[in-house]
Design a protein around this motif. Structure first.
Motif, PDB file in Angstrom:
ATOM      1  N   ASN A 140       0.816  -1.222   0.000  1.00  0.00           N
ATOM      2  CA  ASN A 140       0.000   0.000   0.000  1.00  0.00           C
ATOM      3  C   ASN A 140       0.853   1.277   0.000  1.00  0.00           C
ATOM      4  O   ASN A 140       0.477   2.287   0.606  1.00  0.00           O
ATOM      5  CB  ASN A 140      -0.951   0.017   1.201  1.00  0.00           C
ATOM      6  N   LEU A 141       1.982   1.239  -0.695  1.00  0.00           N
ATOM      7  CA  LEU A 141       2.858   2.404  -0.725  1.00  0.00           C
ATOM      8  C   LEU A 141       2.287   3.548  -1.569  1.00  0.00           C
ATOM      9  O   LEU A 141       2.646   4.702  -1.374  1.00  0.00           O
ATOM     10  CB  LEU A 141       4.240   1.997  -1.250  1.00  0.00           C
ATOM     11  N   GLY A 142       1.427   3.221  -2.528  1.00  0.00           N
ATOM     12  CA  GLY A 142       0.714   4.266  -3.256  1.00  0.00           C
ATOM     13  C   GLY A 142       1.443   4.806  -4.473  1.00  0.00           C
ATOM     14  O   GLY A 142       2.582   4.439  -4.777  1.00  0.00           O
ATOM     15  N   TRP A 143       0.748   5.725  -5.169  1.00  0.00           N
ATOM     16  CA  TRP A 143       1.269   6.263  -6.425  1.00  0.00           C
ATOM     17  C   TRP A 143       2.521   7.113  -6.219  1.00  0.00           C
ATOM     18  O   TRP A 143       3.359   7.212  -7.114  1.00  0.00           O
ATOM     19  CB  TRP A 143       0.189   7.088  -7.136  1.00  0.00           C
ATOM     20  N   ARG A 144       2.656   7.741  -5.049  1.00  0.00           N
ATOM     21  CA  ARG A 144       3.834   8.580  -4.800  1.00  0.00           C
ATOM     22  C   ARG A 144       5.121   7.748  -4.838  1.00  0.00           C
ATOM     23  O   ARG A 144       6.129   8.163  -5.404  1.00  0.00           O
ATOM     24  CB  ARG A 144       3.699   9.301  -3.459  1.00  0.00           C
ATOM     25  N   PHE A 145       5.064   6.580  -4.218  1.00  0.00           N
ATOM     26  CA  PHE A 145       6.232   5.705  -4.244  1.00  0.00           C
ATOM     27  C   PHE A 145       6.527   5.242  -5.662  1.00  0.00           C
ATOM     28  O   PHE A 145       7.680   5.261  -6.112  1.00  0.00           O
ATOM     29  CB  PHE A 145       6.001   4.489  -3.336  1.00  0.00           C
ATOM     30  N   ALA A 146       5.480   4.833  -6.382  1.00  0.00           N
ATOM     31  CA  ALA A 146       5.669   4.354  -7.753  1.00  0.00           C
ATOM     32  C   ALA A 146       6.263   5.444  -8.644  1.00  0.00           C
ATOM     33  O   ALA A 146       7.128   5.185  -9.484  1.00  0.00           O
ATOM     34  CB  ALA A 146       4.337   3.869  -8.323  1.00  0.00           C
ATOM     35  N   SER A 147       5.812   6.673  -8.461  1.00  0.00           N
ATOM     36  CA  SER A 147       6.348   7.792  -9.242  1.00  0.00           C
ATOM     37  C   SER A 147       7.767   8.138  -8.821  1.00  0.00           C
ATOM     38  O   SER A 147       8.618   8.463  -9.651  1.00  0.00           O
ATOM     39  CB  SER A 147       5.439   9.010  -9.079  1.00  0.00           C
ATOM     40  N   GLY A 148       8.033   8.066  -7.523  1.00  0.00           N
ATOM     41  CA  GLY A 148       9.351   8.439  -7.007  1.00  0.00           C
ATOM     42  C   GLY A 148      10.456   7.475  -7.385  1.00  0.00           C
ATOM     43  O   GLY A 148      11.633   7.846  -7.394  1.00  0.00           O
ATOM     44  N   VAL A 149      10.095   6.237  -7.734  1.00  0.00           N
ATOM     45  CA  VAL A 149      11.095   5.243  -8.124  1.00  0.00           C
ATOM     46  C   VAL A 149      11.903   5.711  -9.327  1.00  0.00           C
ATOM     47  O   VAL A 149      13.066   5.341  -9.497  1.00  0.00           O
ATOM     48  CB  VAL A 149      10.418   3.882  -8.401  1.00  0.00           C
ATOM     49  N   PHE A 150      11.324   6.563 -10.152  1.00  0.00           N
ATOM     50  CA  PHE A 150      12.008   7.062 -11.347  1.00  0.00           C
ATOM     51  C   PHE A 150      13.289   7.816 -11.022  1.00  0.00           C
ATOM     52  O   PHE A 150      14.134   8.028 -11.893  1.00  0.00           O
ATOM     53  CB  PHE A 150      11.079   7.989 -12.140  1.00  0.00           C
ATOM     54  N   ILE A 151      13.457   8.248  -9.782  1.00  0.00           N
ATOM     55  CA  ILE A 151      14.619   9.052  -9.406  1.00  0.00           C
ATOM     56  C   ILE A 151      15.927   8.271  -9.566  1.00  0.00           C
ATOM     57  O   ILE A 151      17.007   8.866  -9.703  1.00  0.00           O
ATOM     58  CB  ILE A 151      14.466   9.546  -7.945  1.00  0.00           C
ATOM     59  N   ILE A 152      15.860   6.954  -9.551  1.00  0.00           N
ATOM     60  CA  ILE A 152      17.071   6.132  -9.618  1.00  0.00           C
ATOM     61  C   ILE A 152      17.857   6.396 -10.893  1.00  0.00           C
ATOM     62  O   ILE A 152      19.078   6.590 -10.871  1.00  0.00           O
ATOM     63  CB  ILE A 152      16.705   4.634  -9.514  1.00  0.00           C
ATOM     64  N   ILE A 153      17.173   6.430 -12.035  1.00  0.00           N
ATOM     65  CA  ILE A 153      17.857   6.570 -13.324  1.00  0.00           C
ATOM     66  C   ILE A 153      18.531   7.930 -13.472  1.00  0.00           C
ATOM     67  O   ILE A 153      19.701   7.997 -13.858  1.00  0.00           O
ATOM     68  CB  ILE A 153      16.893   6.290 -14.484  1.00  0.00           C
TER      69      ILE A 153
END
Length: 399
Positions: free
Chosen positions: A168-181
């Protein structure tokens, strides 16, 4: 005035491998942070209390950011050099990802705009860097980085929903994952700033505000790019809704959304040797626009074959994008002219895409049906093919 152009042959010099890898890494940031937000829109609506129109703005903001900011990129590139400008570009994308992923509605919009500005700058500068560093390998490098853009986006689109649902981490976590690249890209690209090319990007002789706008060939390339951009981003934004209308599940629609982007990345593997060996690219322009036309017609007449038609549209729109970007280098004689043409084509192209995408959504609402939208897109394919007969000629804008 135009000059005759001969076809190009050769491969990437082995001494430029690291630069090539860096370009590919930068390309990974130029689509996925934008397009992979589409599957999250419904989740964002519920979490932030937005209606469909307000959530849809999330997909429109980057397109308008591309349009507004692109005209200023050539001046920034001349001032800071291509390498430093690209570094700033990646930093902007990273900053925008952070802001949009951990804020309220206002910060979501602001962060999305910053991501759009960063992507806009990268889209303008990268073809110019390729023109400067790999002048005889433009189709190869261009198709390679477009392939990387598509593959990255295709991987992220199906992953964002499981990432958001995980614990239940939500859309914020899914969007924030992009920071890795972008972080990896910043670390690897930063040393290139020592080799700044500012002195090699000369300011053009001024004939009015922007000399490139005076050339008919520049307009032909720009309008070809605009038609392809409108079709591609209309499909990116509305294809899931079209699929839902014909009875596909949301999960299946999301999967096809990723498949569209993957399919759009594949044509580069086929087009590069063809572009290198053809006197001009008019036949290729007709081919890619015909694929789009056939795919759209298939969705109307035989929607049960949605997977196949999605692949066809992906091939056509991806091939058109590669061709449009290749035109920027192939139809100019210097990196500076390439930067100007890149800015012009992307400014007007993304303006067309932004307004057109919203207009097509309004058209669907008016008729309460997506079929009129598909018909309009088919007309757009015919227009793009006609423009390709002019933009694909083996000529260049004369300095």
């Amino acid at each position: 005035m135009t000059t005759r152009l001969k076809p190009q042959h050769s491969a990437v010099p082995s001494g430029r491998i690291f630069l090539f890898v860096c370009i590919m890494l930068i390309a990974m940031n130029l689509r996925a942070p934008f397009t992979a937000m589409a599957p999250l829109l419904e989740m964002i609506e519920k979490n932030l209390g937005l209606d469909t129109a307000a959530a849809g703005i999330i997909m429109a903001i980057p397109l308008f950011a591309f349009m507004i900011f692109s005209p200023f990129v050539p001046q920034l590139a001349r001032r800071f050099g291509l390498e430093l400008s690209l570094l700033y570009t990646i930093i902007l994308i990273a900053l925008g990802i952070i802001i949009r992923s951990y804020g309220n509605v206002t910060l979501l919009y602001v962060g999305t705009a910053i991501v759009g500005i960063g992507i806009a700058a990268g889209n303008v500068i990268l073809p110019s860097l390729i023109k400067l560093k790999f002048p005889s390998k433009i189709p190869l490098i261009t198709s390679s980085y477009v392939l990387m853009m598509g593959v990255t986006a295709a991987i992220y689109s199906p992953l964002v929903i499981p990432l958001a649902q995980f614990d239940n981490l939500g859309w914020r976590f899914a969007s924030g994952v992009f920071i890795i690249i972008p972080i990896i890209a910043i670390l690897l690209w930063a040393p290139q700033v020592r080799h700044r090319s500012r002195e090699k990007v000369q300011k053009p002789i001024q004939h009015g505000l922007s000399p490139i706008w005076r050339f008919r060939l520049a307009w032909q390339v720009t309008l070809f790019f605009g038609c392809n951009s409108l079709l591609f981003y209309a499909m990116i934004s509305w294809l899931p809704a079209i699929f839902n209308q014909v009875g596909l599940s949301p999960e299946k629609s999301a999967t096809l959304h990723g498949l569209l982007q993957l399919a759009s990345a594949i044509p580069g593997l086929i087009l590069v040797p063809i572009i290198n060996r053809t006197k001009d690219q008019r036949g290729i322009a007709i081919l890619v626009t015909s694929l789009n036309f056939i795919g759209l017609l298939g969705l109307i007449l035989l929607p049960a074959g949605a997977t196949f038609w999605t692949i066809i549209i992906g091939f056509g729109s991806g091939g058109g994008f590669i061709l449009a970007l290749s035109f920027i280098g192939l139809r100019t004689q210097s990196s500076d002219k390439a930067t100007s043409l890149s800015s012009m084509s992307q400014t007007l192209g993304y303006l067309t895409a932004g307004i057109g995408t919203l207009a097509l959504g309004a058209l669907a609402d008016f008729y309460d049906n997506w079929q009129p939208v598909l018909i309009v897109c088919m007309v757009l394919c015919v227009t793009q093919g006609t423009l390709g007969l002019f933009a694909g000629r083996a000529v260049q804008i004369k300095e």
